[in-house]
Design a protein around this motif. Structure first.
Motif, PDB file in Angstrom:
ATOM      1  N   ALA A  26     -30.995  -1.625  25.149  1.00  0.00           N
ATOM      2  CA  ALA A  26     -32.027  -0.576  25.269  1.00  0.00           C
ATOM      3  C   ALA A  26     -32.529  -0.470  26.653  1.00  0.00           C
ATOM      4  N   PRO A  27     -33.117   0.437  27.208  1.00  0.00           N
ATOM      5  CA  PRO A  27     -33.487   0.602  28.432  1.00  0.00           C
ATOM      6  C   PRO A  27     -34.471  -0.423  28.772  1.00  0.00           C
ATOM      7  N   GLY A  28     -34.389  -0.875  30.012  1.00  0.00           N
ATOM      8  CA  GLY A  28     -35.207  -2.143  30.472  1.00  0.00           C
ATOM      9  C   GLY A  28     -34.752  -3.420  29.937  1.00  0.00           C
ATOM     10  N   LYS A  29     -33.851  -3.495  28.906  1.00  0.00           N
ATOM     11  CA  LYS A  29     -33.627  -4.846  28.292  1.00  0.00           C
ATOM     12  C   LYS A  29     -32.020  -5.232  28.602  1.00  0.00           C
ATOM     13  N   GLU A  30     -31.886  -6.546  28.349  1.00  0.00           N
ATOM     14  CA  GLU A  30     -30.466  -7.217  28.443  1.00  0.00           C
ATOM     15  C   GLU A  30     -29.822  -6.739  27.196  1.00  0.00           C
ATOM     16  N   ARG A  31     -28.302  -6.485  27.459  1.00  0.00           N
ATOM     17  CA  ARG A  31     -27.478  -6.414  26.569  1.00  0.00           C
ATOM     18  C   ARG A  31     -27.472  -7.475  25.437  1.00  0.00           C
ATOM     19  N   GLU A  32     -27.592  -7.175  24.234  1.00  0.00           N
ATOM     20  CA  GLU A  32     -27.478  -8.077  23.005  1.00  0.00           C
ATOM     21  C   GLU A  32     -26.578  -7.857  22.262  1.00  0.00           C
ATOM     22  N   LEU A  33     -26.000  -8.987  21.425  1.00  0.00           N
ATOM     23  CA  LEU A  33     -25.138  -9.016  20.438  1.00  0.00           C
ATOM     24  C   LEU A  33     -25.746  -8.735  19.194  1.00  0.00           C
ATOM     25  N   VAL A  34     -25.006  -7.667  18.472  1.00  0.00           N
ATOM     26  CA  VAL A  34     -25.498  -7.057  17.295  1.00  0.00           C
ATOM     27  C   VAL A  34     -24.810  -7.780  16.001  1.00  0.00           C
ATOM     28  N   ALA A  35     -23.542  -7.804  16.125  1.00  0.00           N
ATOM     29  CA  ALA A  35     -22.348  -8.248  15.101  1.00  0.00           C
ATOM     30  C   ALA A  35     -21.362  -8.366  15.458  1.00  0.00           C
TER      31      ALA A  35
ATOM     32  N   LYS B 167     -34.437   1.519  12.537  1.00  0.00           N
ATOM     33  CA  LYS B 167     -35.919   1.202  12.851  1.00  0.00           C
ATOM     34  C   LYS B 167     -36.004   1.827  14.346  1.00  0.00           C
ATOM     35  N   PRO B 168     -37.344   2.232  14.957  1.00  0.00           N
ATOM     36  CA  PRO B 168     -37.196   2.797  16.312  1.00  0.00           C
ATOM     37  C   PRO B 168     -36.655   1.696  17.258  1.00  0.00           C
ATOM     38  N   GLU B 169     -36.972   0.279  16.813  1.00  0.00           N
ATOM     39  CA  GLU B 169     -36.315  -0.824  17.910  1.00  0.00           C
ATOM     40  C   GLU B 169     -34.993  -0.836  17.800  1.00  0.00           C
ATOM     41  N   ASP B 170     -34.352  -0.117  16.850  1.00  0.00           N
ATOM     42  CA  ASP B 170     -32.589  -0.010  16.927  1.00  0.00           C
ATOM     43  C   ASP B 170     -32.442   0.831  18.096  1.00  0.00           C
ATOM     44  N   THR B 171     -33.161   1.700  18.732  1.00  0.00           N
ATOM     45  CA  THR B 171     -32.801   2.388  19.500  1.00  0.00           C
ATOM     46  C   THR B 171     -32.058   1.975  20.879  1.00  0.00           C
ATOM     47  N   ALA B 172     -30.967   2.424  21.117  1.00  0.00           N
ATOM     48  CA  ALA B 172     -30.354   1.691  22.193  1.00  0.00           C
ATOM     49  C   ALA B 172     -28.883   2.373  22.448  1.00  0.00           C
ATOM     50  N   MET B 173     -28.231   1.915  23.356  1.00  0.00           N
ATOM     51  CA  MET B 173     -26.940   2.581  23.427  1.00  0.00           C
ATOM     52  C   MET B 173     -26.041   1.254  22.926  1.00  0.00           C
ATOM     53  N   TYR B 174     -25.040   1.625  22.124  1.00  0.00           N
ATOM     54  CA  TYR B 174     -24.417   0.664  21.366  1.00  0.00           C
ATOM     55  C   TYR B 174     -22.778   0.675  21.972  1.00  0.00           C
TER      56      TYR B 174
ATOM     57  N   TYR C 224     -12.453  -6.514  26.350  1.00  0.00           N
ATOM     58  CA  TYR C 224     -12.450  -5.057  26.685  1.00  0.00           C
ATOM     59  C   TYR C 224     -13.659  -4.268  26.411  1.00  0.00           C
ATOM     60  N   TRP C 225     -14.186  -3.450  27.046  1.00  0.00           N
ATOM     61  CA  TRP C 225     -15.557  -2.892  26.504  1.00  0.00           C
ATOM     62  C   TRP C 225     -15.285  -1.310  26.465  1.00  0.00           C
ATOM     63  N   GLY C 226     -15.898  -0.776  25.452  1.00  0.00           N
ATOM     64  CA  GLY C 226     -16.050   0.444  25.466  1.00  0.00           C
ATOM     65  C   GLY C 226     -17.122   1.121  26.436  1.00  0.00           C
ATOM     66  N   GLN C 227     -17.332   2.611  26.348  1.00  0.00           N
ATOM     67  CA  GLN C 227     -18.205   3.201  27.110  1.00  0.00           C
ATOM     68  C   GLN C 227     -19.615   3.287  26.590  1.00  0.00           C
ATOM     69  N   GLY C 228     -19.692   3.204  25.409  1.00  0.00           N
ATOM     70  CA  GLY C 228     -21.132   3.018  24.566  1.00  0.00           C
ATOM     71  C   GLY C 228     -21.337   4.319  23.691  1.00  0.00           C
ATOM     72  N   THR C 229     -22.090   4.574  22.914  1.00  0.00           N
ATOM     73  CA  THR C 229     -22.472   5.762  22.253  1.00  0.00           C
ATOM     74  C   THR C 229     -24.260   5.487  21.778  1.00  0.00           C
ATOM     75  N   GLN C 230     -24.946   6.503  22.157  1.00  0.00           N
ATOM     76  CA  GLN C 230     -26.469   6.540  22.091  1.00  0.00           C
ATOM     77  C   GLN C 230     -26.861   6.594  20.571  1.00  0.00           C
ATOM     78  N   VAL C 231     -27.720   5.524  20.066  1.00  0.00           N
ATOM     79  CA  VAL C 231     -28.303   5.767  18.964  1.00  0.00           C
ATOM     80  C   VAL C 231     -29.925   5.906  19.162  1.00  0.00           C
ATOM     81  N   THR C 232     -30.489   6.859  18.805  1.00  0.00           N
ATOM     82  CA  THR C 232     -31.953   7.146  18.956  1.00  0.00           C
ATOM     83  C   THR C 232     -32.603   7.105  17.579  1.00  0.00           C
ATOM     84  N   VAL C 233     -33.850   6.325  17.368  1.00  0.00           N
ATOM     85  CA  VAL C 233     -34.224   6.283  16.075  1.00  0.00           C
ATOM     86  C   VAL C 233     -35.678   6.734  16.256  1.00  0.00           C
ATOM     87  N   SER C 234     -35.923   7.969  15.764  1.00  0.00           N
ATOM     88  CA  SER C 234     -37.291   8.481  16.093  1.00  0.00           C
ATOM     89  C   SER C 234     -37.744   9.446  15.283  1.00  0.00           C
ATOM     90  N   SER C 235     -39.061   9.615  15.035  1.00  0.00           N
ATOM     91  CA  SER C 235     -39.555  11.015  13.984  1.00  0.00           C
ATOM     92  C   SER C 235     -40.045  12.089  15.026  1.00  0.00           C
TER      93      SER C 235
END
Length: 114
Positions: free
Chosen positions: A40-49, A86-93, A103-114
């Motif tokens: 997420a913007p301003g945060k460190e990359r984190e492991l999801v699964a 949830k909104p807190e799931d908003t991040a580049m995945y 190896y890393w991919g280039q990412g895909t953006q997920v935005t959770v917002s109303s």
């Protein structure tokens, strides 16, 4: 040429669902540990699964029970089914592959917002 290509990111409302895909090529996908990370913007990359070559899975506490990781070795593809977003799931995945090399991919953006 090694490639990890993510897709499926989108804008979705809270409570909604998305499925991300990671298409792999150029290496022996079935032998690799595969992970989803997010940043997420301003945060460190984190492991999801993560999912091992034999299909064992593990999840971060923040997504356990809501996200499901899977892989199709015949299609060289990994997936992340995301429910009850949830909104807190908003991040580049990002997808990530590891065996003797990483190896890393280039990412895909997920935005959770109303």
């Amino acid at each position: 040429q090694v490639q990890l290509v993510e897709s499926g990111g989108a804008l979705v409302q809270p409570g909604g669902s998305l499925t991300l895909s990671c298409a792999a090529s150029g290496f022996t996908f079935s032998r690799y540990l595969m992970n989803w990370f997010r940043q997420a913007p301003g945060k460190e990359r984190e492991l999801v699964a993560g999912i091992t070559s034999d299909g064992s899975t593990d999840y971060a506490a923040a997504v356990k029970g809501r996200f499901t990781i899977s892989r199709d070795n015949a299609k060289n593809t990994m997936y992340l089914q995301m429910d009850s977003l949830k909104p807190e799931d908003t991040a580049m995945y990002y997808c990530y592959a590891k065996w003797f090399q990483e190896y890393w991919g280039q990412g895909t953006q997920v935005t959770v917002s109303s």
